[in-house]
Design a protein around this motif. Structure first.
Motif, PDB file in Angstrom:
ATOM      1  N   ASP A 190       0.803  -1.219   0.000  1.00  0.00           N
ATOM      2  CA  ASP A 190       0.000   0.000   0.000  1.00  0.00           C
ATOM      3  C   ASP A 190       0.837   1.272   0.000  1.00  0.00           C
ATOM      4  O   ASP A 190       0.311   2.364   0.169  1.00  0.00           O
ATOM      5  N   GLY A 191       2.150   1.140  -0.190  1.00  0.00           N
ATOM      6  CA  GLY A 191       3.013   2.312  -0.236  1.00  0.00           C
ATOM      7  C   GLY A 191       3.570   2.741   1.096  1.00  0.00           C
ATOM      8  O   GLY A 191       4.376   3.686   1.164  1.00  0.00           O
ATOM      9  N   VAL A 192       3.188   2.067   2.181  1.00  0.00           N
ATOM     10  CA  VAL A 192       3.724   2.380   3.504  1.00  0.00           C
ATOM     11  C   VAL A 192       5.202   2.002   3.537  1.00  0.00           C
ATOM     12  O   VAL A 192       5.603   0.965   2.989  1.00  0.00           O
ATOM     13  N   PRO A 193       6.057   2.813   4.167  1.00  0.00           N
ATOM     14  CA  PRO A 193       7.483   2.488   4.220  1.00  0.00           C
ATOM     15  C   PRO A 193       7.738   1.081   4.754  1.00  0.00           C
ATOM     16  O   PRO A 193       7.051   0.599   5.655  1.00  0.00           O
TER      17      PRO A 193
ATOM     18  N   LEU B 100       1.435   1.707  -9.677  1.00  0.00           N
ATOM     19  CA  LEU B 100       0.976   0.431  -9.147  1.00  0.00           C
ATOM     20  C   LEU B 100       0.217   0.615  -7.827  1.00  0.00           C
ATOM     21  O   LEU B 100      -0.832   0.003  -7.626  1.00  0.00           O
ATOM     22  N   VAL B 101       0.733   1.441  -6.942  1.00  0.00           N
ATOM     23  CA  VAL B 101       0.020   1.690  -5.682  1.00  0.00           C
ATOM     24  C   VAL B 101      -1.359   2.274  -5.964  1.00  0.00           C
ATOM     25  O   VAL B 101      -2.364   1.880  -5.342  1.00  0.00           O
ATOM     26  N   HIS B 102      -1.431   3.200  -6.911  1.00  0.00           N
ATOM     27  CA  HIS B 102      -2.724   3.803  -7.236  1.00  0.00           C
ATOM     28  C   HIS B 102      -3.693   2.748  -7.754  1.00  0.00           C
ATOM     29  O   HIS B 102      -4.841   2.655  -7.290  1.00  0.00           O
ATOM     30  N   ARG B 103      -3.241   1.923  -8.675  1.00  0.00           N
ATOM     31  CA  ARG B 103      -4.127   0.939  -9.277  1.00  0.00           C
ATOM     32  C   ARG B 103      -4.464  -0.200  -8.335  1.00  0.00           C
ATOM     33  O   ARG B 103      -5.564  -0.754  -8.380  1.00  0.00           O
TER      34      ARG B 103
ATOM     35  N   VAL C 159      -5.496   2.542  -4.350  1.00  0.00           N
ATOM     36  CA  VAL C 159      -6.180   3.834  -4.248  1.00  0.00           C
ATOM     37  C   VAL C 159      -7.391   3.929  -5.164  1.00  0.00           C
ATOM     38  O   VAL C 159      -8.468   4.362  -4.735  1.00  0.00           O
ATOM     39  N   ALA C 160      -7.227   3.526  -6.417  1.00  0.00           N
ATOM     40  CA  ALA C 160      -8.280   3.745  -7.413  1.00  0.00           C
ATOM     41  C   ALA C 160      -9.548   2.971  -7.042  1.00  0.00           C
ATOM     42  O   ALA C 160      -9.471   1.833  -6.569  1.00  0.00           O
TER      43      ALA C 160
END
Length: 273
Positions: A241-244, A264-267, A270-271
């Motif tokens: 999810d993009g968390v460090p 990739l995180v967005h798709r 997030v999206a």
């Protein structure tokens, strides 16, 4: 004696930190190469057995490599070591070695290629030096935090960024089954690959041989060294999810250059559907 109080001159006295890490990297490369030599020829039957499932294998060679490297590093530095085949630690405080003696044991047993010795030194849970040896290809990838990454002593450039449509994604069938959004990303990419060694798969992203790597659950020894090599090549390494990424805990790993990583995180997360 604590993890921050080594028994020899590494990290103690008047050594400058950069020189200290350079000496430690030389040591790490030497012992990792010794481990690779044991993997090539363990001198006895492999005595293959299973751990968590029928494809989670361990061999005599895994244990021999870990025992050898752990003993050499203990004698030279006194830092504790976390290893896949039984070495544990009480704390991540200070300096800790993190070892996967043979990353890709199934490959080691079945295909005799695409396996690695992976060794990192962490400070308070953050990798500061790394060695990943592609044993069969005889490639030694190294990195020092803030000092760039190298392959067989040659500097590695910052990896090129790319759009999803131009990227190969390294992932596994179970990830594609668990994440329908990932399957759709693969459909829009140049395809997916899986080599069976997380360390070598991450290194493939660092060296531009693949666009992204995604795995739902890896342990510290799977990714500690490769994560630093990636970071030093400009690759963003996070959770799904993009968390460090906190290497002290098992969890998901997503590695890709910044633009592709964000896409990739967005798709994936997030999206809206």
């Amino acid at each position: 004696m604590s993890a921050s109080e080594p028994r020899d001159n590494f990290g103690s006295g008047g050594a400058e930190p950069a020189a200290d890490l350079a000496e430690l990297l030389d040591l790490a490369v030497t012992v990792a190469q010794e481990g690779a030599a044991i993997a090539r020829d363990p001198g006895r039957d492999l005595d293959v057995s299973t751990k968590s499932n029928r494809n989670d294998l361990v061999t005599v060679a895994d244990r021999l490599v870990e025992q050898h490297i752990a003993a050499r590093l203990e004698a030279a530095t006194g830092y504790p070591l976390l290893g896949e085949e039984g070495h544990t630690i009480d704390t991540w405080d200070g300096r800790v070695w993190v070892l996967d003696p043979i990353d890709g044991t199934l490959n080691y047993v079945e295909t005799r290629r695409d396996y690695a010795v992976s060794l990192a030194l962490c400070e308070n849970g953050t990798p500061v030096l790394a060695v990943v040896i592609d044993v069969v290809a005889d490639l030694c990838y190294t990195a020092v935090r803030g000092g760039g990454a190298r392959c067989n002593g040659r500097p590695l450039p910052v990896a090129a960024d790319r759009a999803l449509a131009e990227a190969v994604i390294i992932t596994d069938v179970k990830e594609l089954q668990a994440l329908p959004r990932l399957a759709r990303c693969v459909e829009d990419s140049r395809g997916h690959r899986r080599y069976g060694s997380a360390a070598l798969e991450c290194v493939a992203v660092a060296t531009g041989q693949a666009g992204a790597f995604l795995h739902l659950r890896l342990s510290p020894w799977d990714v500690a060294a490769a994560a630093l090599i990636c970071t030093e090549c400009g690759i963003r390494v996070t959770r799904l999810d993009g968390v460090p990424l906190d290497l002290r805990w098992p969890g998901s790993v997503l590695a890709a250059p910044p633009r592709l990583h964000d896409e990739l995180v967005h798709r994936l997360v997030v999206a809206p559907y």
